[in-house]
Design an enzyme around this catalytic site. Sequence first.
Site, PDB file in Angstrom:
ATOM      1  N   ASP A 132       0.742  -1.197   0.031  1.00  0.00           N
ATOM      2  CA  ASP A 132       0.083  -0.101   0.004  1.00  0.00           C
ATOM      3  C   ASP A 132       0.823   1.478   0.081  1.00  0.00           C
ATOM      4  O   ASP A 132       1.989   1.365   0.404  1.00  0.00           O
ATOM      5  CB  ASP A 132      -0.879  -0.304   1.426  1.00  0.00           C
ATOM      6  CG  ASP A 132      -2.146  -0.881   1.179  1.00  0.00           C
ATOM      7  OD1 ASP A 132      -2.422  -1.488   0.099  1.00  0.00           O
ATOM      8  OD2 ASP A 132      -2.680  -0.936   2.144  1.00  0.00           O
ATOM      9  N   ARG A 182      -1.360  -0.602  -8.507  1.00  0.00           N
ATOM     10  CA  ARG A 182      -2.553  -0.029  -8.263  1.00  0.00           C
ATOM     11  C   ARG A 182      -2.376   1.420  -8.136  1.00  0.00           C
ATOM     12  O   ARG A 182      -1.739   2.135  -7.420  1.00  0.00           O
ATOM     13  CB  ARG A 182      -2.778  -0.549  -6.957  1.00  0.00           C
ATOM     14  CG  ARG A 182      -4.182  -0.145  -6.372  1.00  0.00           C
ATOM     15  CD  ARG A 182      -4.358  -0.337  -4.918  1.00  0.00           C
ATOM     16  NE  ARG A 182      -4.395  -1.663  -4.676  1.00  0.00           N
ATOM     17  CZ  ARG A 182      -4.153  -2.356  -3.298  1.00  0.00           C
ATOM     18  NH1 ARG A 182      -3.941  -1.475  -2.590  1.00  0.00           N
ATOM     19  NH2 ARG A 182      -4.147  -3.533  -3.252  1.00  0.00           N
TER      20      ARG A 182
HETATM   21  C1  FAD Z   1      -8.479  -0.951  -3.828  1.00  0.00           C
HETATM   22  C2  FAD Z   1      -8.195   0.433  -3.313  1.00  0.00           C
HETATM   23  C3  FAD Z   1      -6.890   0.362  -2.586  1.00  0.00           C
HETATM   24  C4  FAD Z   1      -6.548   1.790  -2.123  1.00  0.00           C
HETATM   25  N1  FAD Z   1      -5.359   1.778  -1.651  1.00  0.00           N
HETATM   26  C5  FAD Z   1      -4.821   2.988  -1.158  1.00  0.00           C
HETATM   27  C6  FAD Z   1      -3.445   3.110  -0.781  1.00  0.00           C
HETATM   28  O1  FAD Z   1      -2.720   2.167  -0.667  1.00  0.00           O
HETATM   29  N2  FAD Z   1      -3.154   4.401  -0.469  1.00  0.00           N
HETATM   30  C7  FAD Z   1      -3.955   5.449  -0.530  1.00  0.00           C
HETATM   31  O2  FAD Z   1      -3.572   6.676  -0.262  1.00  0.00           O
HETATM   32  N3  FAD Z   1      -5.341   5.248  -0.959  1.00  0.00           N
HETATM   33  C8  FAD Z   1      -5.463   4.238  -1.254  1.00  0.00           C
HETATM   34  N4  FAD Z   1      -6.896   3.886  -1.761  1.00  0.00           N
HETATM   35  C9  FAD Z   1      -7.946   5.090  -1.525  1.00  0.00           C
HETATM   36  C10 FAD Z   1      -8.009   5.973  -2.563  1.00  0.00           C
HETATM   37  O3  FAD Z   1      -6.736   6.752  -2.609  1.00  0.00           O
HETATM   38  C11 FAD Z   1      -9.175   7.073  -2.534  1.00  0.00           C
HETATM   39  O4  FAD Z   1      -9.106   7.621  -1.299  1.00  0.00           O
HETATM   40  C12 FAD Z   1     -10.513   6.369  -2.829  1.00  0.00           C
HETATM   41  O5  FAD Z   1     -10.587   5.331  -3.469  1.00  0.00           O
HETATM   42  C13 FAD Z   1     -11.419   7.458  -3.185  1.00  0.00           C
HETATM   43  O6  FAD Z   1     -11.215   8.001  -4.405  1.00  0.00           O
HETATM   44  P1  FAD Z   1     -11.964   7.492  -5.728  1.00  0.00           P
HETATM   45  O7  FAD Z   1     -11.011   7.217  -6.858  1.00  0.00           O
HETATM   46  O8  FAD Z   1     -13.006   6.201  -5.534  1.00  0.00           O
HETATM   47  O9  FAD Z   1     -13.036   8.922  -6.212  1.00  0.00           O
HETATM   48  P2  FAD Z   1     -13.827   9.738  -5.566  1.00  0.00           P
HETATM   49  O10 FAD Z   1     -14.144  10.885  -6.272  1.00  0.00           O
HETATM   50  O11 FAD Z   1     -13.421  10.126  -3.959  1.00  0.00           O
HETATM   51  O12 FAD Z   1     -15.075   8.860  -5.504  1.00  0.00           O
HETATM   52  C14 FAD Z   1     -15.968   8.704  -6.369  1.00  0.00           C
HETATM   53  C15 FAD Z   1     -17.126   8.078  -6.006  1.00  0.00           C
HETATM   54  O13 FAD Z   1     -16.839   6.957  -5.162  1.00  0.00           O
HETATM   55  C16 FAD Z   1     -18.034   6.581  -4.117  1.00  0.00           C
HETATM   56  N5  FAD Z   1     -16.800   6.772  -2.926  1.00  0.00           N
HETATM   57  C17 FAD Z   1     -15.602   6.986  -2.849  1.00  0.00           C
HETATM   58  N6  FAD Z   1     -15.303   7.003  -1.523  1.00  0.00           N
HETATM   59  C18 FAD Z   1     -16.302   6.791  -0.933  1.00  0.00           C
HETATM   60  C19 FAD Z   1     -16.620   6.320   0.696  1.00  0.00           C
HETATM   61  N7  FAD Z   1     -15.445   6.390   1.301  1.00  0.00           N
HETATM   62  N8  FAD Z   1     -17.566   5.918   0.973  1.00  0.00           N
HETATM   63  C20 FAD Z   1     -18.761   5.983   0.277  1.00  0.00           C
HETATM   64  N9  FAD Z   1     -18.490   6.185  -1.157  1.00  0.00           N
HETATM   65  C21 FAD Z   1     -17.262   6.329  -1.578  1.00  0.00           C
HETATM   66  C22 FAD Z   1     -18.788   7.792  -4.008  1.00  0.00           C
HETATM   67  O14 FAD Z   1     -20.073   7.347  -4.808  1.00  0.00           O
HETATM   68  C23 FAD Z   1     -18.316   8.812  -5.088  1.00  0.00           C
HETATM   69  O15 FAD Z   1     -18.636  10.003  -5.589  1.00  0.00           O
HETATM   70  C24 FAD Z   1      -7.579   2.892  -2.421  1.00  0.00           C
HETATM   71  C25 FAD Z   1      -8.735   2.691  -2.923  1.00  0.00           C
HETATM   72  C26 FAD Z   1      -9.012   1.329  -3.523  1.00  0.00           C
HETATM   73  C27 FAD Z   1     -10.138   1.324  -4.176  1.00  0.00           C
END
Ligand code: FAD
Length: 306
Positions: A132, A182
Amino acid sequence: MRPALLAAARSPRLEATVSRMRITRQLVDRFVAGESEPDAVAAVRGLLESGRFVSVDYLGEDTTDVARATATVDAYLSLLQAYTGISSVPHSLEVSVKLSALGQGIDQALALENARTICAAAEKAGVWVTVDAEDHTTTGSTLAIVRELRQEFPDLGTVLQAYLRRTEDDCREFSGPRSRIRLCKGAYSEPASVAFQKPADVSDSYVRCLRVLMEGEGYPMVASHDPDMIDAARRFAEATGRDVDSYEFQMLYGIRDREQIRLVGSGVHVRVYVPYGSQWYGYFMRRLAERPANLMFFVRSLVSRS
Ligand SMILES: Cc1cc2nc3c(=O)[nH]c(=O)nc-3n(C[C@H](O)[C@H](O)[C@H](O)COP(=O)(O)OP(=O)(O)OC[C@H]3O[C@@H](n4cnc5c(N)ncnc54)[C@H](O)[C@@H]3O)c2cc1C
């Protein structure tokens, strides 16, 4: 609110208070598979049955104690044992590890050795490992450890965060054969000197990084719930002639479950990141910070209880 929540995610005093609140548990259960290994394995079985892949994360971060780092390694070794016989679909099982939970903040060599132990056991079990990404102060050290481990375990994956200004260059470095990246937007509170601040700039960076990875020779892992990022990935996959086994989508446990199933139905691979364990506080607070609706639900529950 986002910076305040992300600062709160690192406060041991608030952790103690929030963790004690009974009402928090209900919301935590949406994002965390449970506190025990059997809870995680039960969630994994359900996801595999629905055609999804999994990456299980044993919760914990910012360890300052060698014994705790060792206990984290033991938890992963036990989980890898528990994976035995659970799936015959190649690469459907993965574990995600945070180097700060393996002692990165104590000594980089300790985290490297602990990660090596997990990678060796995972390789034997036929399970992928992805490291991560945490806050930007750890990025250099994390990528140095990943580079070193990849010499021994070439399939080791890692996470790059599109909000960091450096990430497009990192994507170029990690877009070669067998690299597994990722790509996520990034979940920590970062200064403007190192990270894009506006959501639109983060999304633009995500699309630029995605293009580099999709045009490269590695295995991109598109970690986003954002429909625009998902559409962009499908467009790039089509334009570059990638087959469905050469990339995957990833989402978090409990978020956009129906969309995960819809994507699987459309013929692509979807991996769900499944966190479990008792140290859920930091992970939970980052999920609250991502979405005002989650926070509002939490606050309303507290108010209606009091
Ligand atoms: C498999 C995976 C691994 C990850 N690993 C890391 C990592 O190692 N380090 C790191 O910094 N980040 C990690 N993240 C988190 C990532 O950086 C984002 O903070 C998170 O995925 C929200 O961004 P988004 O691309 O979904 O877009 P956003 O614009 O934040 O969200 C798009 C849509 O997704 C839905 N959504 C997003 N978040 C939420 C929530 N919390 N609750 C409910 N609905 C939500 C909503 O419908 C929103 O409108 C990971 C995410 C995923 C999916």
